[in-house]
Design an enzyme around this catalytic site. Structure first.
Site, PDB file in Angstrom:
ATOM      1  N   TYR A   1       0.837  -1.211   0.000  1.00 12.98           N
ATOM      2  CA  TYR A   1       0.000   0.000   0.000  1.00 12.98           C
ATOM      3  C   TYR A   1       0.866   1.253   0.000  1.00 12.98           C
ATOM      4  CZ  TYR A   1      -3.298   3.430   2.042  1.00 12.98           C
ATOM      5  OH  TYR A   1      -4.062   4.534   2.312  1.00 12.98           O
TER       6      TYR A   1
ATOM      7  N   LYS B   1       1.530   3.982  -2.955  1.00  9.16           N
ATOM      8  CA  LYS B   1       1.111   5.371  -2.727  1.00  9.16           C
ATOM      9  C   LYS B   1       2.295   6.327  -2.919  1.00  9.16           C
ATOM     10  CE  LYS B   1      -3.334   5.360  -1.393  1.00  9.16           C
ATOM     11  NZ  LYS B   1      -4.387   6.185  -1.996  1.00  9.16           N
TER      12      LYS B   1
HETATM   13  N1  NAP Z   1      -9.306   6.719   5.912  1.00  6.52           N
HETATM   14  C1  NAP Z   1      -8.040   6.988   6.153  1.00  6.52           C
HETATM   15  O1  NAP Z   1      -7.622   7.055   7.321  1.00  6.52           O
HETATM   16  C2  NAP Z   1      -7.096   7.247   5.007  1.00  6.52           C
HETATM   17  C3  NAP Z   1      -5.812   7.688   5.330  1.00  6.52           C
HETATM   18  C4  NAP Z   1      -4.918   7.922   4.321  1.00  6.52           C
HETATM   19  C5  NAP Z   1      -5.287   7.748   3.001  1.00  6.52           C
HETATM   20  N2  NAP Z   1      -6.528   7.333   2.695  1.00  6.52           N
HETATM   21  C6  NAP Z   1      -6.860   7.148   1.277  1.00  6.52           C
HETATM   22  O2  NAP Z   1      -8.075   7.795   0.992  1.00  6.52           O
HETATM   23  C7  NAP Z   1      -8.705   7.146  -0.104  1.00  6.52           C
HETATM   24  C8  NAP Z   1     -10.161   6.907   0.228  1.00  6.52           C
HETATM   25  O3  NAP Z   1     -10.219   6.069   1.343  1.00  6.52           O
HETATM   26  P1  NAP Z   1     -11.446   6.043   2.363  1.00  6.52           P
HETATM   27  O4  NAP Z   1     -10.865   6.052   3.702  1.00  6.52           O
HETATM   28  O5  NAP Z   1     -12.469   7.041   1.974  1.00  6.52           O
HETATM   29  O6  NAP Z   1     -11.955   4.551   2.070  1.00  6.52           O
HETATM   30  P2  NAP Z   1     -13.408   3.904   2.039  1.00  6.52           P
HETATM   31  O7  NAP Z   1     -14.346   4.612   2.949  1.00  6.52           O
HETATM   32  O8  NAP Z   1     -13.190   2.455   2.200  1.00  6.52           O
HETATM   33  O9  NAP Z   1     -13.898   4.200   0.542  1.00  6.52           O
HETATM   34  C9  NAP Z   1     -13.166   3.682  -0.535  1.00  6.52           C
HETATM   35  C10 NAP Z   1     -13.897   3.977  -1.815  1.00  6.52           C
HETATM   36  O10 NAP Z   1     -13.103   3.505  -2.905  1.00  6.52           O
HETATM   37  C11 NAP Z   1     -13.822   2.494  -3.624  1.00  6.52           C
HETATM   38  N3  NAP Z   1     -12.859   1.522  -4.096  1.00  6.52           N
HETATM   39  C12 NAP Z   1     -11.990   0.785  -3.364  1.00  6.52           C
HETATM   40  N4  NAP Z   1     -11.232   0.032  -4.164  1.00  6.52           N
HETATM   41  C13 NAP Z   1     -11.634   0.301  -5.436  1.00  6.52           C
HETATM   42  C14 NAP Z   1     -11.251  -0.184  -6.707  1.00  6.52           C
HETATM   43  N5  NAP Z   1     -10.282  -1.085  -6.856  1.00  6.52           N
HETATM   44  N6  NAP Z   1     -11.876   0.316  -7.793  1.00  6.52           N
HETATM   45  C15 NAP Z   1     -12.863   1.226  -7.669  1.00  6.52           C
HETATM   46  N7  NAP Z   1     -13.272   1.711  -6.496  1.00  6.52           N
HETATM   47  C16 NAP Z   1     -12.664   1.246  -5.395  1.00  6.52           C
HETATM   48  C17 NAP Z   1     -14.856   1.960  -2.631  1.00  6.52           C
HETATM   49  O11 NAP Z   1     -15.995   1.389  -3.251  1.00  6.52           O
HETATM   50  P3  NAP Z   1     -16.034  -0.182  -3.651  1.00  6.52           P
HETATM   51  O12 NAP Z   1     -15.454  -0.941  -2.503  1.00  6.52           O
HETATM   52  O13 NAP Z   1     -17.471  -0.458  -3.903  1.00  6.52           O
HETATM   53  O14 NAP Z   1     -15.206  -0.287  -4.882  1.00  6.52           O
HETATM   54  C18 NAP Z   1     -15.230   3.270  -1.937  1.00  6.52           C
HETATM   55  O15 NAP Z   1     -16.085   4.048  -2.746  1.00  6.52           O
HETATM   56  C19 NAP Z   1      -7.898   5.865  -0.373  1.00  6.52           C
HETATM   57  O16 NAP Z   1      -7.058   6.050  -1.486  1.00  6.52           O
HETATM   58  C20 NAP Z   1      -7.066   5.706   0.885  1.00  6.52           C
HETATM   59  O17 NAP Z   1      -5.862   5.047   0.628  1.00  6.52           O
HETATM   60  C21 NAP Z   1      -7.455   7.076   3.678  1.00  6.52           C
END
Ligand code: NAP
Length: 266
Positions: free
Chosen positions: A155, A159
């Site tokens: 991951y 990234k």
């Molecule tokens: N939450 C944190 O603490 C955090 C911290 C640092 C970075 N991030 C980054 O922020 C971004 C969003 O994360 P989040 O926390 O909002 O996650 P989340 O609530 O799990 O939402 C993820 C979204 O991405 C979609 N998704 C996942 N894998 C996919 C794929 N292969 N193709 C198309 N859609 C996909 C999911 O829908 P489906 O599963 O239906 O596809 C969902 O809409 C990510 O890139 C993550 O790495 C998050």
């Protein structure tokens, strides 16, 4: 931040940070295509975000599949007649174990979602709209690339590659297109539930701004970078982490509430 008349693709727009970005974009007047794999999640998101007649579309697909992401770009162009903004946000962070023993196919899949898919999407947006008309792109990285999270090698390495790709694209596509990154800290979404649910109070206490992030905290930074308000910003990585990173490098705590003033030790 008014963005009337513009159009965006937001990957991973069915929940969490992507859903919040879509909401902020719609509120700013933009049209939005949200993409994710799960159709039910997309349906739910349409219900939450709507109604926005003619300004909101959902399309299922895998952000790691180059054909799917090109289809998203094509559908946005067809539906809205333009594609000004791309938000590379989709992703998961399932721990894949140590780098030396992790499943090679899982590594490839992770790089597909975080590097190859995003590049194909930006290429499609560039060819279909941005080369001629300009635009802006934001990639969502992670504060984790500044350190090393156990089990998160695939991951975080992918990234970090996306962050470097962001910088290359910023250099290559200027001056017509701005390309920036946002690096969130711990945000209360499904993806990070495993980490924050265990001891939210302790995590909040270790955060200078005294709470975990909400999807809107990151979404507002994303939309600011996309907007004309950030017209002279490109190639940057905006850390949105409640101050966790500054404290991570410190021995002891830095808050004025806790620190003794000069001469206070006697
Ligand atoms: N939450 C944190 O603490 C955090 C911290 C640092 C970075 N991030 C980054 O922020 C971004 C969003 O994360 P989040 O926390 O909002 O996650 P989340 O609530 O799990 O939402 C993820 C979204 O991405 C979609 N998704 C996942 N894998 C996919 C794929 N292969 N193709 C198309 N859609 C996909 C999911 O829908 P489906 O599963 O239906 O596809 C969902 O809409 C990510 O890139 C993550 O790495 C998050």
């Amino acid at each position: 931040m008014r963005m009337e008349g513009t159009a965006a693709v937001v990957t991973g727009g069915s929940r969490g940070i992507g859903l919040a970005v879509a909401r902020e974009l719609l509120a700013a007047g933009a049209s939005v295509l949200i993409g994710a794999r799960g159709k039910d999640g997309l349906e739910q998101a349409l219900g939450t975000l709507g109604p926005a007649p003619g300004r909101l579309v959902a399309a299922a697909g895998n952000a790691g599949d180059e054909g799917d992401v090109r289809r998203w770009a094509g559908l946005a162009l067809e539906t809205f007649g333009r594609l000004d903004h791309v938000v590379v946000n989709a992703g998961g962070n399932a721990p894949l174990g140590p780098a030396v023993t992790g499943d090679p196919q899982a590594w490839r899949d992770t790089f597909a979602v975080n590097v190859h898919g995003p590049l194909a999407l930006v290429r499609a947006a560039w060819e279909g709209w941005m080369r001629e008309h300009g635009g802006s792109v934001v990639t969502v990285i992670t504060e984790g690339v500044h350190g090393v999270g156990p089990g998160l090698a695939a991951y975080e390495t992918s990234k970090a590659a996306l962050l470097q790709l962001t910088r290359h694209l910023a250099a290559e596509l200027a001056p017509r297109v701005r390309v920036n990154a946002v690096s969130p800290g711990l945000v209360r979404t499904e993806l990070a539930r495993f980490w924050w649910e265990q001891d939210e109070a302790a995590l909040a206490a270790a955060t200078p701004l005294a709470r975990l992030g909400e999807p809107e905290d990151v979404a507002r930074a994303v939309v600011w970078l996309l907007s004309g308000q950030a017209a002279w910003v490109t190639g940057t990585d905006l850390l949105v982490d409640g101050g966790r990173r500054v404290r991570a490098g410190m021995v002891g705590h830095g808050s004025a509430d806790e620190a003794e003033g000069p001469g206070g030790r006697d």
